[in-house]
Design a protein around this motif. Structure first.
Motif, mmCIF file in Angstrom:
data_model
loop_
_atom_site.group_PDB
_atom_site.id
_atom_site.type_symbol
_atom_site.label_atom_id
_atom_site.label_comp_id
_atom_site.label_asym_id
_atom_site.label_seq_id
_atom_site.Cartn_x
_atom_site.Cartn_y
_atom_site.Cartn_z
ATOM 1 N N TYR A 33 -45.627 45.667 87.610
ATOM 2 C CA TYR A 33 -44.248 45.180 87.680
ATOM 3 C C TYR A 33 -43.348 46.233 88.317
ATOM 4 O O TYR A 33 -43.580 47.428 88.191
ATOM 5 C CB TYR A 33 -43.704 44.897 86.265
ATOM 6 C CG TYR A 33 -44.607 44.045 85.415
ATOM 7 C CD1 TYR A 33 -45.668 44.613 84.709
ATOM 8 C CD2 TYR A 33 -44.407 42.675 85.321
ATOM 9 C CE1 TYR A 33 -46.509 43.830 83.937
ATOM 10 C CE2 TYR A 33 -45.238 41.888 84.535
ATOM 11 C CZ TYR A 33 -46.284 42.462 83.852
ATOM 12 O OH TYR A 33 -47.117 41.681 83.077
ATOM 13 N N TYR A 35 -39.228 47.129 88.112
ATOM 14 C CA TYR A 35 -37.937 46.869 87.506
ATOM 15 C C TYR A 35 -36.888 47.713 88.217
ATOM 16 O O TYR A 35 -37.154 48.816 88.669
ATOM 17 C CB TYR A 35 -37.943 47.238 86.020
ATOM 18 C CG TYR A 35 -38.753 46.316 85.140
ATOM 19 C CD1 TYR A 35 -40.102 46.558 84.913
ATOM 20 C CD2 TYR A 35 -38.163 45.220 84.525
ATOM 21 C CE1 TYR A 35 -40.851 45.726 84.102
ATOM 22 C CE2 TYR A 35 -38.907 44.377 83.709
ATOM 23 C CZ TYR A 35 -40.248 44.630 83.499
ATOM 24 O OH TYR A 35 -40.976 43.807 82.697
ATOM 25 N N LEU A 45 -36.248 42.659 86.281
ATOM 26 C CA LEU A 45 -37.532 42.507 86.956
ATOM 27 C C LEU A 45 -37.289 42.022 88.376
ATOM 28 O O LEU A 45 -36.639 41.000 88.588
ATOM 29 C CB LEU A 45 -38.399 41.504 86.192
ATOM 30 C CG LEU A 45 -39.777 41.228 86.781
ATOM 31 C CD1 LEU A 45 -40.664 42.447 86.663
ATOM 32 C CD2 LEU A 45 -40.415 40.029 86.089
ATOM 33 N N LEU A 101 -46.695 47.440 77.734
ATOM 34 C CA LEU A 101 -46.361 47.908 79.065
ATOM 35 C C LEU A 101 -46.369 49.427 79.107
ATOM 36 O O LEU A 101 -45.899 50.085 78.189
ATOM 37 C CB LEU A 101 -44.971 47.424 79.465
ATOM 38 C CG LEU A 101 -44.825 45.980 79.948
ATOM 39 C CD1 LEU A 101 -43.355 45.652 80.113
ATOM 40 C CD2 LEU A 101 -45.563 45.762 81.246
ATOM 41 N N TYR B 32 -41.513 37.157 71.593
ATOM 42 C CA TYR B 32 -41.977 38.492 71.284
ATOM 43 C C TYR B 32 -40.771 39.414 71.489
ATOM 44 O O TYR B 32 -39.980 39.206 72.399
ATOM 45 C CB TYR B 32 -43.094 38.928 72.232
ATOM 46 C CG TYR B 32 -44.435 38.310 71.984
ATOM 47 C CD1 TYR B 32 -45.430 38.398 72.951
ATOM 48 C CD2 TYR B 32 -44.736 37.642 70.808
ATOM 49 C CE1 TYR B 32 -46.688 37.832 72.748
ATOM 50 C CE2 TYR B 32 -45.981 37.073 70.592
ATOM 51 C CZ TYR B 32 -46.949 37.180 71.566
ATOM 52 O OH TYR B 32 -48.182 36.622 71.366
ATOM 53 N N LYS B 49 -43.099 46.663 68.488
ATOM 54 C CA LYS B 49 -43.023 45.300 68.985
ATOM 55 C C LYS B 49 -43.265 44.315 67.843
ATOM 56 O O LYS B 49 -43.978 44.605 66.879
ATOM 57 C CB LYS B 49 -44.051 45.062 70.085
ATOM 58 C CG LYS B 49 -45.493 45.249 69.626
ATOM 59 C CD LYS B 49 -46.459 45.096 70.785
ATOM 60 C CE LYS B 49 -47.897 45.309 70.297
ATOM 61 N NZ LYS B 49 -48.861 45.284 71.413
ATOM 62 N N THR B 51 -44.682 40.496 67.165
ATOM 63 C CA THR B 51 -45.431 39.424 67.814
ATOM 64 C C THR B 51 -45.850 38.360 66.820
ATOM 65 O O THR B 51 -46.912 37.765 66.953
ATOM 66 C CB THR B 51 -46.669 39.982 68.532
ATOM 67 O OG1 THR B 51 -47.467 40.696 67.559
ATOM 68 C CG2 THR B 51 -46.287 40.906 69.646
ATOM 69 N N ASN B 98 -46.088 34.937 78.487
ATOM 70 C CA ASN B 98 -46.052 35.903 79.578
ATOM 71 C C ASN B 98 -45.345 37.158 79.115
ATOM 72 O O ASN B 98 -44.198 37.386 79.429
ATOM 73 C CB ASN B 98 -45.315 35.301 80.771
ATOM 74 C CG ASN B 98 -45.435 36.157 82.001
ATOM 75 O OD1 ASN B 98 -45.947 37.268 81.949
ATOM 76 N ND2 ASN B 98 -44.956 35.655 83.104
ATOM 77 N N THR B 99 -46.037 37.974 78.370
ATOM 78 C CA THR B 99 -45.368 39.109 77.736
ATOM 79 C C THR B 99 -45.062 40.224 78.701
ATOM 80 O O THR B 99 -44.416 41.173 78.350
ATOM 81 C CB THR B 99 -46.233 39.658 76.599
ATOM 82 O OG1 THR B 99 -47.522 39.963 77.123
ATOM 83 C CG2 THR B 99 -46.347 38.653 75.481
ATOM 84 N N GLY B 100 -45.525 40.131 79.923
ATOM 85 C CA GLY B 100 -45.157 41.164 80.866
ATOM 86 C C GLY B 100 -43.757 40.969 81.406
ATOM 87 O O GLY B 100 -43.108 41.916 81.809
ATOM 88 N N LYS B 101 -43.258 39.744 81.406
ATOM 89 C CA LYS B 101 -41.930 39.471 81.934
ATOM 90 C C LYS B 101 -40.929 39.653 80.809
ATOM 91 O O LYS B 101 -40.623 38.727 80.078
ATOM 92 C CB LYS B 101 -41.863 38.068 82.504
ATOM 93 C CG LYS B 101 -42.646 37.893 83.788
ATOM 94 C CD LYS B 101 -42.395 36.541 84.405
ATOM 95 C CE LYS B 101 -40.966 36.412 84.876
ATOM 96 N NZ LYS B 101 -40.723 35.109 85.560
ATOM 97 N N LEU B 102 -40.437 40.845 80.724
ATOM 98 C CA LEU B 102 -39.500 41.178 79.664
ATOM 99 C C LEU B 102 -38.071 41.010 80.148
ATOM 100 O O LEU B 102 -37.751 41.340 81.279
ATOM 101 C CB LEU B 102 -39.698 42.619 79.218
ATOM 102 C CG LEU B 102 -41.026 42.972 78.544
ATOM 103 C CD1 LEU B 102 -41.092 44.456 78.287
ATOM 104 C CD2 LEU B 102 -41.186 42.218 77.249
#
Lengths: 112, 114
Positions: A33, A35, A45, A101, B32, B49, B51, B98-102
């Motif tokens: 990713y 940012y 993002l 991450l 999350y 975190k 979850t 989609n936990t990467g898109k924070l």
């Protein structure tokens, strides 16, 4: 300790120049990713990738482009830098199983 | 759409005092939730975190956060502040698919006074 690296750490460049911000990770993560963070503001993002040859635009529109030719490498390119591109750019990665991450130290870009 | 609001861009506490950093989220699906910390000149580091397991989550460096669905909050606390806790703290939310898109809040700068 996270093994994700960004270079350069700081970059000052003139308007109109083409720049590439490097990001590499040695963890074998599929997801990567980019940012963007302005001082005192939230992270946004701008690009992400779920694997080789996969790239998507993020929530914040950006004039930058990215590529993912190798798993470990996710460079970000600005074809013609402008002062409005001045910001901090953070690269991150995660694997498919563990959503944690890992972030690089960031590149502080200043366009004069 | 998801969003995160961090109340207070700057928080100042004395060493040894309670740390409370506030985070409220908005999400149409069970989220999350994360807290990240950014020390000067370093990258972001995950503190803890949530979850969907226990609502009280313990993280690193003595920090913990409690998920309160009724209040849509995920406040970060530490019983006793240390000088080394001075940093920028970010609350973030993502959907479970989609936990990467924070989605990040704008951050809270914690100052610890001697």
């Amino acid at each position: 300790e996270a093994d994700i690296y960004q270079t350069p750490r700081y970059l000052v460049i003139g308007t109109g120049k083409k720049i590439t911000l490097e990001c590499s990770q040695t963890m074998g993560h599929d997801k990567m990713y980019w940012y963007q963070q302005d001082p005192g503001m939230e992270l946004h993002l701008i690009h992400y990738s779920y694997g080789v040859n996969s790239t998507e635009k993020g929530d914040l529109s950006s004039e930058s482009t990215v590529s993912r030719i190798r798993t470990e490498h996710f460079p970000l390119t600005l074809e013609s830098a402008r002062p409005s591109h001045t910001s901090q750019y953070l690269c991150a990665s995660s694997d498919r199983v563990n959503e944690k991450l890992f972030f690089g130290s960031g590149t502080q870009l200043s366009v004069l | 759409a998801q969003s995160v609001t961090q109340l207070g861009s700057h928080v100042s506490v004395s060493e040894g005092a309670l740390v409370l950093l506030r985070c409220n989220y908005s999400s149409s699906v069970p989220p999350y939730l994360f807290w990240y910390v950014q020390y000067p000149n370093q990258g972001l580091q995950l503190l803890l975190k949530y979850t969907s397991a226990a609502t009280l989550v313990k993280g690193i460096n003595g920090f913990e956060a409690e998920f309160k669905k009724s209040e849509t909050s995920f406040h970060l606390t530490k019983p006793s502040a240390h000088m080394s806790d001075a940093a920028e703290y970010f609350c973030a939310v993502s959907d479970r698919g989609n936990t990467g898109k924070l989605i990040f809040g704008q951050g809270t700068t914690l100052q610890v006074k001697p």
